[in-house]
Design a protein around this motif. Structure first.
Motif, PDB file in Angstrom:
ATOM      1  N   LEU A   1       0.818  -1.210   0.000  1.00 53.61           N
ATOM      2  CA  LEU A   1       0.000   0.000   0.000  1.00 53.61           C
ATOM      3  C   LEU A   1       0.853   1.263   0.000  1.00 53.61           C
ATOM      4  O   LEU A   1       0.324   2.366   0.161  1.00 53.61           O
ATOM      5  N   GLY A   2       2.152   1.103  -0.136  1.00 53.39           N
ATOM      6  CA  GLY A   2       3.051   2.246  -0.118  1.00 53.39           C
ATOM      7  C   GLY A   2       3.681   2.450   1.241  1.00 53.39           C
ATOM      8  O   GLY A   2       3.217   1.919   2.254  1.00 53.39           O
ATOM      9  N   PRO A   3       4.772   3.215   1.276  1.00 52.90           N
ATOM     10  CA  PRO A   3       5.537   3.383   2.522  1.00 52.90           C
ATOM     11  C   PRO A   3       4.775   4.078   3.641  1.00 52.90           C
ATOM     12  O   PRO A   3       5.136   3.948   4.812  1.00 52.90           O
ATOM     13  N   ALA A   4       3.716   4.814   3.325  1.00 54.89           N
ATOM     14  CA  ALA A   4       2.958   5.518   4.366  1.00 54.89           C
ATOM     15  C   ALA A   4       1.939   4.614   5.049  1.00 54.89           C
ATOM     16  O   ALA A   4       1.367   4.986   6.069  1.00 54.89           O
ATOM     17  N   SER A   5       1.739   3.414   4.486  1.00 56.67           N
ATOM     18  CA  SER A   5       0.663   2.544   4.979  1.00 56.67           C
ATOM     19  C   SER A   5       1.186   1.191   5.443  1.00 56.67           C
ATOM     20  O   SER A   5       0.570   0.149   5.200  1.00 56.67           O
ATOM     21  N   VAL A   6       2.303   1.220   6.126  1.00 57.84           N
ATOM     22  CA  VAL A   6       2.901  -0.011   6.644  1.00 57.84           C
ATOM     23  C   VAL A   6       2.171  -0.477   7.906  1.00 57.84           C
ATOM     24  O   VAL A   6       2.084  -1.671   8.185  1.00 57.84           O
ATOM     25  N   TYR A   7       1.625   0.480   8.653  1.00 60.95           N
ATOM     26  CA  TYR A   7       0.946   0.186   9.917  1.00 60.95           C
ATOM     27  C   TYR A   7      -0.526   0.583   9.848  1.00 60.95           C
ATOM     28  O   TYR A   7      -0.897   1.537   9.155  1.00 60.95           O
ATOM     29  N   VAL A   8      -1.360  -0.142  10.578  1.00 63.69           N
ATOM     30  CA  VAL A   8      -2.747   0.229  10.789  1.00 63.69           C
ATOM     31  C   VAL A   8      -2.936   0.454  12.288  1.00 63.69           C
ATOM     32  O   VAL A   8      -2.417  -0.302  13.109  1.00 63.69           O
ATOM     33  N   ASP A   9      -3.637   1.515  12.639  1.00 65.57           N
ATOM     34  CA  ASP A   9      -3.894   1.829  14.045  1.00 65.57           C
ATOM     35  C   ASP A   9      -5.281   1.334  14.425  1.00 65.57           C
ATOM     36  O   ASP A   9      -6.280   1.703  13.793  1.00 65.57           O
ATOM     37  N   MET A  10      -5.334   0.519  15.469  1.00 65.62           N
ATOM     38  CA  MET A  10      -6.594  -0.004  15.982  1.00 65.62           C
ATOM     39  C   MET A  10      -6.960   0.747  17.257  1.00 65.62           C
ATOM     40  O   MET A  10      -6.128   0.884  18.167  1.00 65.62           O
ATOM     41  N   THR A  11      -8.183   1.238  17.339  1.00 62.67           N
ATOM     42  CA  THR A  11      -8.663   1.922  18.534  1.00 62.67           C
ATOM     43  C   THR A  11      -9.775   1.106  19.177  1.00 62.67           C
ATOM     44  O   THR A  11     -10.753   0.738  18.516  1.00 62.67           O
ATOM     45  N   PHE A  12      -9.604   0.816  20.461  1.00 68.41           N
ATOM     46  CA  PHE A  12     -10.579   0.034  21.217  1.00 68.41           C
ATOM     47  C   PHE A  12     -11.234   0.942  22.254  1.00 68.41           C
ATOM     48  O   PHE A  12     -10.567   1.427  23.167  1.00 68.41           O
ATOM     49  N   ASN A  13     -12.527   1.185  22.093  1.00 70.46           N
ATOM     50  CA  ASN A  13     -13.304   1.913  23.091  1.00 70.46           C
ATOM     51  C   ASN A  13     -14.203   0.899  23.788  1.00 70.46           C
ATOM     52  O   ASN A  13     -15.176   0.429  23.192  1.00 70.46           O
ATOM     53  N   ILE A  14     -13.865   0.562  25.011  1.00 70.72           N
ATOM     54  CA  ILE A  14     -14.508  -0.539  25.703  1.00 70.72           C
ATOM     55  C   ILE A  14     -15.273  -0.058  26.929  1.00 70.72           C
ATOM     56  O   ILE A  14     -14.666   0.442  27.882  1.00 70.72           O
ATOM     57  N   GLU A  15     -16.585  -0.185  26.872  1.00 68.70           N
ATOM     58  CA  GLU A  15     -17.421   0.100  28.048  1.00 68.70           C
ATOM     59  C   GLU A  15     -18.067  -1.205  28.490  1.00 68.70           C
ATOM     60  O   GLU A  15     -18.661  -1.916  27.685  1.00 68.70           O
ATOM     61  N   GLY A  16     -17.914  -1.509  29.770  1.00 70.15           N
ATOM     62  CA  GLY A  16     -18.456  -2.766  30.283  1.00 70.15           C
ATOM     63  C   GLY A  16     -19.526  -2.550  31.328  1.00 70.15           C
ATOM     64  O   GLY A  16     -19.518  -1.568  32.080  1.00 70.15           O
ATOM     65  N   VAL A  17     -20.465  -3.509  31.398  1.00 73.55           N
ATOM     66  CA  VAL A  17     -21.510  -3.532  32.408  1.00 73.55           C
ATOM     67  C   VAL A  17     -21.197  -4.634  33.388  1.00 73.55           C
ATOM     68  O   VAL A  17     -21.004  -5.791  32.987  1.00 73.55           O
ATOM     69  N   ARG A  18     -21.112  -4.279  34.669  1.00 72.73           N
ATOM     70  CA  ARG A  18     -20.747  -5.270  35.682  1.00 72.73           C
ATOM     71  C   ARG A  18     -21.821  -6.334  35.813  1.00 72.73           C
ATOM     72  O   ARG A  18     -23.020  -6.041  35.830  1.00 72.73           O
ATOM     73  N   LEU A  19     -21.398  -7.579  35.888  1.00 77.18           N
ATOM     74  CA  LEU A  19     -22.314  -8.713  36.028  1.00 77.18           C
ATOM     75  C   LEU A  19     -22.840  -8.824  37.459  1.00 77.18           C
ATOM     76  O   LEU A  19     -22.190  -8.400  38.393  1.00 77.18           O
TER      77      LEU A  19
END
Length: 195
Positions: free
Chosen positions: A177-195
């Motif tokens: 994908l070219g030299p600018a696209s060697v990495y992909v950034d993953m963002t995890f927004n995690i909200e949990g409900v207590r059991l």
């Protein structure tokens, strides 16, 4: 003999009761996917000129967390790779093909934490195993606690956000994908409900 056994049992029970309040018990949480209060997103540079943004619409998981002992936390996340959505049908079809994610052969991506270390009440580092396209690598990335408390429905919630940078070739994605696209950034927004 019975009196001796009873005495030992009472003593053990007393010791446990005395120690138990000082032992932090991590609470278990389900990630709130039903209410769409969590997200798994990605971004990658397009030719070095702009960012291509996308998300995975289907995922699930759980985690454990206790504010008194945050370093005992754990998280498990399973992502449906076929749910990739970059808001462009033809591009999504290509990204799901064997040029990239090969979702027919590898329908799931997974993350399982091995350690979580907080430097203060809010910031920490997570290390765990991330599996994509059948390849598992150890990754480490920063997380931030967004907040914690009661919700309007009588439950208890806590949320975190974190971003991991993944090298595409580490996971068998070799399409150039070219030299600018060697990495992909993953963002995890995690909200949990207590059991």
């Amino acid at each position: 003999m019975k009196k001796q056994i009873l005495a030992v049992a009472i003593t053990a029970s007393s010791l446990f009761t005395a120690v138990a309040p000082n032992v932090a018990q991590a609470a278990d949480y389900n990630i709130d996917v039903a209410g769409a209060h969590a997200s798994v997103q990605f971004k990658i540079k397009h030719l070095g000129y702009s960012w291509l943004l996308g998300r995975f619409n289907t995922f699930d998981g759980d985690f454990s967390y206790d504010a008194k002992s945050p370093n005992a936390s754990q998280i498990n996340l399973i992502i449906d790779t076929a749910s990739l959505d970059s808001n462009h049908a033809e591009r999504d079809k290509h990204l799901k093909s064997d040029d990239f994610l090969d979702v027919k052969k590898f329908p799931k991506a997974k993350f399982r934490s091995q350690s979580i270390k907080f430097s203060d009440d809010t910031n920490g580092m997570v290390t765990g195993l991330f599996t994509l396209k059948g390849i598992t690598k150890t990754i480490t990335f920063p997380i931030t606690k967004v907040g914690e408390g009661a919700d309007p429905w009588g439950g208890h919630r806590v949320g975190f956000t974190g971003e991991a940078s993944l090298k595409l070739t580490d996971y068998g994605i070799t399409t150039d994908l070219g030299p600018a696209s060697v990495y992909v950034d993953m963002t995890f927004n995690i909200e949990g409900v207590r059991l």
